[in-house]
Design a protein around this motif. Structure first.
Motif, PDB file in Angstrom:
ATOM      1  N   HIS A 237       5.821  -4.221   0.941  1.00 34.87           N
ATOM      2  CA  HIS A 237       5.854  -2.786   0.644  1.00 34.87           C
ATOM      3  C   HIS A 237       4.443  -2.221   0.550  1.00 34.87           C
ATOM      4  O   HIS A 237       3.520  -2.892   0.089  1.00 34.87           O
ATOM      5  CB  HIS A 237       6.594  -2.522  -0.670  1.00 34.87           C
ATOM      6  CG  HIS A 237       8.021  -2.966  -0.654  1.00 34.87           C
ATOM      7  ND1 HIS A 237       9.000  -2.307   0.060  1.00 34.87           N
ATOM      8  CD2 HIS A 237       8.631  -4.017  -1.260  1.00 34.87           C
ATOM      9  CE1 HIS A 237      10.163  -2.919  -0.109  1.00 34.87           C
ATOM     10  NE2 HIS A 237       9.964  -3.966  -0.905  1.00 34.87           N
ATOM     11  N   GLU A 238       4.293  -0.979   1.011  1.00 33.80           N
ATOM     12  CA  GLU A 238       3.011  -0.292   0.896  1.00 33.80           C
ATOM     13  C   GLU A 238       3.224   1.109   0.355  1.00 33.80           C
ATOM     14  O   GLU A 238       4.252   1.757   0.626  1.00 33.80           O
ATOM     15  CB  GLU A 238       2.292  -0.229   2.241  1.00 33.80           C
ATOM     16  CG  GLU A 238       3.019   0.506   3.338  1.00 33.80           C
ATOM     17  CD  GLU A 238       2.221   0.545   4.643  1.00 33.80           C
ATOM     18  OE1 GLU A 238       1.217  -0.179   4.756  1.00 33.80           O
ATOM     19  OE2 GLU A 238       2.606   1.328   5.526  1.00 33.80           O
ATOM     20  N   VAL A 239       2.259   1.561  -0.423  1.00 37.55           N
ATOM     21  CA  VAL A 239       2.322   2.886  -1.049  1.00 37.55           C
ATOM     22  C   VAL A 239       1.033   3.640  -0.752  1.00 37.55           C
ATOM     23  O   VAL A 239      -0.066   3.075  -0.845  1.00 37.55           O
ATOM     24  CB  VAL A 239       2.523   2.766  -2.579  1.00 37.55           C
ATOM     25  CG1 VAL A 239       2.286   4.113  -3.269  1.00 37.55           C
ATOM     26  CG2 VAL A 239       3.927   2.256  -2.893  1.00 37.55           C
ATOM     27  N   TRP A 240       1.189   4.901  -0.373  1.00 41.47           N
ATOM     28  CA  TRP A 240       0.076   5.828  -0.211  1.00 41.47           C
ATOM     29  C   TRP A 240       0.198   6.915  -1.261  1.00 41.47           C
ATOM     30  O   TRP A 240       1.293   7.443  -1.501  1.00 41.47           O
ATOM     31  CB  TRP A 240       0.105   6.497   1.161  1.00 41.47           C
ATOM     32  CG  TRP A 240      -0.257   5.636   2.327  1.00 41.47           C
ATOM     33  CD1 TRP A 240       0.587   4.933   3.133  1.00 41.47           C
ATOM     34  CD2 TRP A 240      -1.573   5.402   2.836  1.00 41.47           C
ATOM     35  NE1 TRP A 240      -0.105   4.279   4.120  1.00 41.47           N
ATOM     36  CE2 TRP A 240      -1.430   4.547   3.961  1.00 41.47           C
ATOM     37  CE3 TRP A 240      -2.852   5.833   2.467  1.00 41.47           C
ATOM     38  CZ2 TRP A 240      -2.528   4.118   4.706  1.00 41.47           C
ATOM     39  CZ3 TRP A 240      -3.938   5.404   3.203  1.00 41.47           C
ATOM     40  CH2 TRP A 240      -3.767   4.567   4.306  1.00 41.47           C
ATOM     41  N   LEU A 241      -0.920   7.266  -1.874  1.00 41.34           N
ATOM     42  CA  LEU A 241      -0.978   8.415  -2.775  1.00 41.34           C
ATOM     43  C   LEU A 241      -2.166   9.271  -2.371  1.00 41.34           C
ATOM     44  O   LEU A 241      -3.297   8.780  -2.315  1.00 41.34           O
ATOM     45  CB  LEU A 241      -1.135   7.969  -4.230  1.00 41.34           C
ATOM     46  CG  LEU A 241      -1.374   9.088  -5.250  1.00 41.34           C
ATOM     47  CD1 LEU A 241      -0.202  10.063  -5.287  1.00 41.34           C
ATOM     48  CD2 LEU A 241      -1.653   8.506  -6.638  1.00 41.34           C
TER      49      LEU A 241
END
Length: 265
Positions: A237-241
């Motif tokens: 999983h990858e998250v961008w903010l």
């Protein structure tokens, strides 16, 4: 193949927000933000609101420089103008020489404005020409709500971007291995041609403190407020903010990213 042609199709097409009808769970996080997990928007506020991008603009500057006869070992001379720019800076002195690779590293890791000016001056005859190249690069990336005036991200009339556009920029920038590598470094050092060693730390307080944090860029000016592009990867999983006009940036970003991973399968 030119870097620009490779980047044009790399940024991700983001789907409709997963929780579009739910109340905003982060009402005090930022004037505008975008929180994405695995190509799916989880939460957002005013994703097309045009705001000053601060030093997040340096990612675009890096892309422009890297497609301009890039030679990392090329020596660049620090001008009096570059040496005089305000913080964040390394403290470079007029007449010193640093390599292009060192200037790029300091610009992306430390967000050093003196290194940024050295880099721009070394790769463009004048600021107007460099702005034009930034504009052309932004158009190729599909950043339709953005206009960049200052390569280092200082507040400027007519300059603006959005979190939606900056996500496109961030994904394209991180697709370049050198930028991805530098954006994830918590510290580094450079050596001037005369042998002066300058050590510097990343402006990204998430690195080494948030599991899986791998960059990417910070910014902060009087008009832009606290800005951040964070990329975090854990297992599959990858998250961008992306945040513009943030408050209590690090504490809130840490919590938002943890919340994003908590909802992953």
């Amino acid at each position: 193949m030119r870097l620009a042609s490779l980047l044009g199709a790399l940024f991700l097409t983001i789907a409709v927000p997963l929780y579009a009808d739910a109340p905003d769970p982060y009402p005090h996080a930022a004037r505008s933000y975008l929180l994405v997990r695995d190509d799916q928007i989880l939460w957002q506020r005013a994703p097309t609101l045009q705001l000053q991008p601060a030093s997040l603009a340096k990612l675009l500057t890096a892309l422009v420089v890297l497609e301009t006869d890039w030679k990392a070992d090329r020596w660049l001379t620090v001008s009096a103008y570059a040496a005089s720019v305000p913080p964040s800076r390394l403290g470079l002195k007029a007449g010193e020489q640093i390599t292009a690779g060192a200037a790029l590293a300091a610009m992306l890791i430390r967000s050093a404005n003196d290194a940024c000016r050295v880099l721009v001056e070394g790769f463009s005859a004048n600021l107007t020409a460099f702005r034009a190249r930034m504009t052309a690069q932004a158009v190729r990336l599909g950043m339709t709500d953005s206009n960049f005036v200052d390569p280092c991200g200082f507040d400027a009339d007519g300059q603006h971007s959005t979190v939606a556009d900056l996500l496109k920029l961030a994904q394209a920038a991180r697709a370049v291995p050198l930028i991805a590598h530098l954006g994830a470094m918590p510290e580094a050092q450079l050596t001037t041609r005369a042998g002066r060693i300058i050590k510097f730390n990343s402006t990204n307080a998430l690195l080494g403190r948030l599991a899986g944090a791998q960059g990417l860029k910070t910014g902060n000016t009087s008009q832009a407020g606290q800005c951040l592009i964070a990329y975090v990867r854990r297992q599959d999983h990858e998250v961008w903010l992306v945040m513009l006009g943030g408050t209590q940036r690090w504490w809130l970003a840490h919590g938002m990213i943890e919340d994003a991973f908590a909802g992953a399968d």
